[in-house]
Design an enzyme around this catalytic site. Structure first.
Site, PDB file in Angstrom:
ATOM      1  CB  CYS A 102      45.682  35.339  36.916  1.00  0.00           C
ATOM      2  SG  CYS A 102      45.497  35.551  38.692  1.00  0.00           S
ATOM      3  CB  THR A 103      43.193  39.819  36.140  1.00  0.00           C
ATOM      4  OG1 THR A 103      42.901  39.324  34.831  1.00  0.00           O
ATOM      5  CG2 THR A 103      42.816  41.286  36.229  1.00  0.00           C
TER       6      THR A 103
END
Length: 196
Positions: A102-103
């Site tokens: 994820c980010t």
């Protein structure tokens, strides 16, 4: 010329052939190639960089961009559907080696890994410890911890081709249950059946 290996931020080993990290950037590619990945499960709605997409294609890595499906005009939120779909991929050894991203490598990834720990019958204190280790106190989110605590593991359909580490853990839990090993006063172990 020597190649520098630079892992993505918050890189870690979840289980054998299951990894976690932040979003992959071009600087991480020499490191990523060493993992011989088959699948990347991306949990954020952000777009993967072109150089990374080309690298995936060149190396036969399947990108499963589940985060894009969870995005809503009101913003991104973790959902049972996202976690369920992610876990069903992670627990299917046909997708291994797999990297969960994820980010930041913290919030969505940490929530999915926390829910995996629920399936593995980890005690909640240990699960929170792992969540907070990656999040650090400054970035910990109570909403993610609460999501993990109340996540229903029965939502996940387990594949027959589960990884060896999961099968072994389930066998140990079943053996302990049958032997009546109740050294603690906690609830009996929950053993999840593999689907047909």
């Amino acid at each position: 010329m020597e190649t520098t290996l630079s892992p993505p931020e918050n890189f870690g080993i979840v289980e054998p052939l299951v990894y976690r990290s932040s979003t992959i950037t071009p600087e991480n590619l020499p490191f990523i190639v060493q993992l011989r990945l088959k699948t990347v499960v991306h949990l954020s709605p952000d777009i993967t960089q072109r150089a990374v997409l080309e690298f995936f294609e060149e190396h036969g890595i399947e990108l499963m961009h589940l985060g894009m499906k969870s995005w809503r005009p009101s913003g991104w939120q973790i959902s049972e559907e996202l976690v369920k779909n992610s876990l069903e991929i992670i627990l299917d050894s046909r997708y291994h080696p797999v990297l969960i991203t994820c980010t930041s490598g913290v919030h969505q990834t940490g929530t999915v890994v926390g829910c995996l720990r629920r399936l593995q019958d980890w005690c909640f204190t240990s699960t929170l410890g792992e969540l907070r280790t990656y999040a650090s106190n400054a970035r910990a989110r109570y909403v993610n911890e609460t999501f993990v605590e109340y996540f229903d593991p029965d939502l996940v359909s387990l594949p027959l081709d589960a990884p060896f580490w999961f099968k072994n853990q389930q066998a140990w839990l079943e053996r302990d249950r049958k032997e009546g090993d109740r050294n603690s006063k906690s609830k009996p172990y929950q053993v999840y059946k593999l689907s047909n």
